[in-house]
Scaffold this motif. Structure first.
Motif, PDB file in Angstrom:
ATOM      1  N   UNK A 172      14.741  18.089 -25.438  1.00  0.00           N
ATOM      2  CA  UNK A 172      14.971  17.850 -24.015  1.00  0.00           C
ATOM      3  C   UNK A 172      14.356  16.530 -23.543  1.00  0.00           C
ATOM      4  N   UNK A 173      13.205  16.195 -24.049  1.00  0.00           N
ATOM      5  CA  UNK A 173      12.490  14.977 -23.609  1.00  0.00           C
ATOM      6  C   UNK A 173      13.248  13.717 -24.040  1.00  0.00           C
ATOM      7  N   UNK A 174      12.973  12.609 -23.320  1.00  0.00           N
ATOM      8  CA  UNK A 174      13.557  11.317 -23.738  1.00  0.00           C
ATOM      9  C   UNK A 174      13.063  10.961 -25.137  1.00  0.00           C
ATOM     10  N   UNK A 175      11.828  11.361 -25.385  1.00  0.00           N
ATOM     11  CA  UNK A 175      11.207  11.050 -26.686  1.00  0.00           C
ATOM     12  C   UNK A 175      10.481  12.294 -27.191  1.00  0.00           C
ATOM     13  N   UNK A 176      10.891  12.835 -28.327  1.00  0.00           N
ATOM     14  CA  UNK A 176      10.237  13.997 -28.915  1.00  0.00           C
ATOM     15  C   UNK A 176       9.386  13.573 -30.095  1.00  0.00           C
ATOM     16  N   UNK A 177       8.097  13.825 -30.001  1.00  0.00           N
ATOM     17  CA  UNK A 177       7.170  13.429 -31.081  1.00  0.00           C
ATOM     18  C   UNK A 177       6.743  14.682 -31.858  1.00  0.00           C
ATOM     19  N   UNK A 178       7.192  14.770 -33.105  1.00  0.00           N
ATOM     20  CA  UNK A 178       6.890  15.923 -33.944  1.00  0.00           C
ATOM     21  C   UNK A 178       5.708  15.603 -34.849  1.00  0.00           C
ATOM     22  N   UNK A 179       4.651  16.435 -34.766  1.00  0.00           N
ATOM     23  CA  UNK A 179       3.427  16.241 -35.572  1.00  0.00           C
ATOM     24  C   UNK A 179       2.865  14.823 -35.436  1.00  0.00           C
ATOM     25  N   UNK A 180       2.916  14.310 -34.240  1.00  0.00           N
ATOM     26  CA  UNK A 180       2.486  12.939 -33.943  1.00  0.00           C
ATOM     27  C   UNK A 180       1.017  12.698 -34.266  1.00  0.00           C
ATOM     28  N   UNK A 197      12.871  27.790 -25.411  1.00  0.00           N
ATOM     29  CA  UNK A 197      13.575  27.360 -24.202  1.00  0.00           C
ATOM     30  C   UNK A 197      12.743  27.572 -22.939  1.00  0.00           C
ATOM     31  N   UNK A 198      11.873  28.582 -22.953  1.00  0.00           N
ATOM     32  CA  UNK A 198      11.018  28.852 -21.791  1.00  0.00           C
ATOM     33  C   UNK A 198      10.113  27.655 -21.482  1.00  0.00           C
ATOM     34  N   UNK A 199       9.716  26.912 -22.517  1.00  0.00           N
ATOM     35  CA  UNK A 199       8.892  25.714 -22.292  1.00  0.00           C
ATOM     36  C   UNK A 199       9.667  24.702 -21.442  1.00  0.00           C
ATOM     37  N   UNK A 200      10.945  24.518 -21.784  1.00  0.00           N
ATOM     38  CA  UNK A 200      11.798  23.579 -21.037  1.00  0.00           C
ATOM     39  C   UNK A 200      11.983  24.072 -19.599  1.00  0.00           C
ATOM     40  N   UNK A 201      12.280  25.360 -19.443  1.00  0.00           N
ATOM     41  CA  UNK A 201      12.477  25.933 -18.100  1.00  0.00           C
ATOM     42  C   UNK A 201      11.248  25.756 -17.224  1.00  0.00           C
ATOM     43  N   UNK A 202      10.085  26.011 -17.813  1.00  0.00           N
ATOM     44  CA  UNK A 202       8.837  25.935 -17.041  1.00  0.00           C
ATOM     45  C   UNK A 202       8.516  24.489 -16.633  1.00  0.00           C
ATOM     46  N   UNK A 237      10.147  10.760 -20.264  1.00  0.00           N
ATOM     47  CA  UNK A 237       9.451  12.014 -20.586  1.00  0.00           C
ATOM     48  C   UNK A 237       9.217  12.049 -22.092  1.00  0.00           C
ATOM     49  N   UNK A 238       7.983  12.348 -22.453  1.00  0.00           N
ATOM     50  CA  UNK A 238       7.602  12.379 -23.874  1.00  0.00           C
ATOM     51  C   UNK A 238       6.969  13.736 -24.168  1.00  0.00           C
ATOM     52  N   UNK A 239       7.511  14.409 -25.174  1.00  0.00           N
ATOM     53  CA  UNK A 239       6.987  15.730 -25.555  1.00  0.00           C
ATOM     54  C   UNK A 239       6.382  15.662 -26.951  1.00  0.00           C
ATOM     55  N   UNK A 240       5.305  16.423 -27.133  1.00  0.00           N
ATOM     56  CA  UNK A 240       4.596  16.463 -28.419  1.00  0.00           C
ATOM     57  C   UNK A 240       4.563  17.916 -28.903  1.00  0.00           C
ATOM     58  N   UNK A 241       4.996  18.159 -30.137  1.00  0.00           N
ATOM     59  CA  UNK A 241       4.987  19.516 -30.673  1.00  0.00           C
ATOM     60  C   UNK A 241       4.835  19.507 -32.186  1.00  0.00           C
TER      61      UNK A 241
END
Length: 195
Positions: free
Chosen positions: A185-193, A152-157, A170-174
């Protein structure tokens, strides 16, 4: 169209976790001694019986506490020179190369310490949100400033850093459970992209 990219660092952009790699590079004999000492804690961590942040702080502190900011920064630059681009996923480097920075804000959002990720963020022209090393009188105290930048700290920051930004997407990669909140949280979450 204005976009925001949020990249996790270890495992997402790189092939491996950089904490052990950096600490071993920094002082291999101290690393080996402390690794052996910390094995019981690592086992308890694997069994979910201890807090990851405490063990991380303990291990990093055992190797870097008392070191000068100047020396740490010099070593971090040497680390970058030695391991860039080899530790990165080729797909990730290709993707980054093609980002249009005039329409995109890019952040590396990582639980790794700012001290060794900073040269990589600078190379990519990205802003850095990381776990922050605490220095007093330019000496590393062994502590962190604020929280471990995970979950959650990633989102807060990222919310704090982009409060005045207007983004169409917003696009997040993790690549791990520690990235789940920012992916959700992101509009688009890319897992192991980039894997």
């Amino acid at each position: 169209m204005k976009k925001l990219y949020c990249f996790d660092f270890d495992g997402t952009l790189t092939h491996k976790d950089t904490m052990f790699l950096y600490l071993k590079f920094y002082n291999s004999s101290k690393f080996n001694q402390q690794f052996i000492k910390h094995i019981p804690l690592f086992i308890l961590l694997k069994l979910n019986l201890l807090d990851a942040e405490k063990i991380k702080k303990s291990f990093i502190s055992a190797i870097l506490k008392g070191e000068s900011k100047l020396k740490i920064e010099a070593k971090s630059q040497e680390f970058f020179d030695k391991f860039y681009p080899d530790i990165f996923r080729e797909n990730a480097l290709e993707f980054i190369k093609n980002i249009d920075y005039s329409k995109t804000d890019c952040y590396i959002v990582t639980a790794s310490l700012d001290i060794w990720v900073k040269p990589f963020a600078e190379k990519f022209g990205m802003k850095l949100l990381a776990t922050r090393a605490e220095f007093k009188n330019d000496v590393f105290t062994g502590n962190f400033v604020g929280k471990n930048c995970n979950g959650l700290e990633k989102v807060n920051r990222i919310k704090e850093a982009t409060a005045d930004g207007r983004y169409d997407k917003t696009i997040a990669f993790g690549d791990t459970s520690g990235d789940q909140q920012i992916l959700d949280w992101a509009n688009e979450g890319q897992f192991k992209f980039f894997h």
